[in-house]
Design a protein around this motif. Structure first.
Motif, PDB file in Angstrom:
ATOM      1  N   LYS A 134       0.159 -21.565  32.105  1.00 25.97           N
ATOM      2  CA  LYS A 134      -0.777 -21.008  33.208  1.00 25.97           C
ATOM      3  C   LYS A 134      -2.090 -21.548  33.043  1.00 25.97           C
ATOM      4  CE  LYS A 134      -1.614 -17.348  35.702  1.00 25.97           C
ATOM      5  NZ  LYS A 134      -0.747 -16.417  36.641  1.00 25.97           N
ATOM      6  N   ALA A 174      -3.640 -23.280  36.579  1.00 26.03           N
ATOM      7  CA  ALA A 174      -5.043 -22.535  37.000  1.00 26.03           C
ATOM      8  C   ALA A 174      -5.896 -24.060  37.354  1.00 26.03           C
ATOM      9  CB  ALA A 174      -5.752 -21.773  36.120  1.00 26.03           C
ATOM     10  N   THR A 199      -4.766 -25.818  40.470  1.00 22.88           N
ATOM     11  CA  THR A 199      -5.123 -25.013  41.619  1.00 22.88           C
ATOM     12  C   THR A 199      -6.412 -25.412  41.814  1.00 22.88           C
ATOM     13  OG1 THR A 199      -3.235 -23.523  41.055  1.00 22.88           O
ATOM     14  CG2 THR A 199      -5.236 -22.929  42.553  1.00 22.88           C
ATOM     15  N   HIS A 245     -10.288 -22.360  30.735  1.00 18.83           N
ATOM     16  CA  HIS A 245      -9.003 -22.294  31.476  1.00 18.83           C
ATOM     17  C   HIS A 245      -8.032 -21.528  30.410  1.00 18.83           C
ATOM     18  CE1 HIS A 245     -10.299 -25.983  33.879  1.00 18.83           C
ATOM     19  NE2 HIS A 245      -9.754 -25.048  34.834  1.00 18.83           N
ATOM     20  N   SER A 274      -6.412 -17.749  30.974  1.00 15.52           N
ATOM     21  CA  SER A 274      -4.893 -17.629  30.865  1.00 15.52           C
ATOM     22  C   SER A 274      -4.440 -16.604  29.869  1.00 15.52           C
ATOM     23  CB  SER A 274      -4.297 -18.989  30.465  1.00 15.52           C
ATOM     24  OG  SER A 274      -2.964 -18.728  30.481  1.00 15.52           O
ATOM     25  N   MET A 326     -13.162 -16.473  35.716  1.00 15.74           N
ATOM     26  CA  MET A 326     -13.023 -17.126  36.932  1.00 15.74           C
ATOM     27  C   MET A 326     -14.043 -17.440  37.632  1.00 15.74           C
ATOM     28  SD  MET A 326     -10.808 -18.205  39.097  1.00 15.74           S
ATOM     29  CE  MET A 326      -9.310 -17.392  38.968  1.00 15.74           C
TER      30      MET A 326
END
Length: 106
Positions: free
Chosen positions: A14, A18, A21, A31, A35, A62
């Motif tokens: 994940k 991320a 993305t 990160h 996650s 985030m």
């Protein structure tokens, strides 16, 4: 040989997703933290038990990843992000700790 559990593998996958993305060239500890906050209910519950505001943490991490990581953002073709040295060292230290304690990664 010690293998990571499905849960740990999902968390790291994940984190990579991320970073990819967001067009980040590297997977950072931020990160991985994001996650863990999103994927590991036990981790989030532990932090909450100590008074942490999980929603605030998720939003802050985030925001950091989206607005403060310009140096690792690439506009070129999306490539698989590489682990930073900090991530590599953290994983190695966790692995070593597990080995010395005779446990398993889960």
């Amino acid at each position: 040989m010690v293998e990571p559990s499905e849960n740990l593998q999902a968390i790291f996958d994940k984190a990579i997703a991320a970073a990819k993305t967001m067009h980040h060239e590297y997977v950072t500890l931020e990160h991985v933290l994001f996650s863990m906050l999103m994927e590991d209910k036990g981790f989030a519950d532990s932090l909450e038990h100590f008074g942490a505001d999980i929603l605030f943490l998720k939003n802050t991490v985030m925001d950091h990843l989206q607005t403060k990581c310009h140096e690792i953002t690439t506009v070129d073709v999306v490539v698989k992000p590489k682990k930073t040295q900090a991530v590599e060292r953290s994983l190695n230290r966790a692995f070593t700790q597990v080995l010395f304690n005779g446990g398993t990664l889960n």
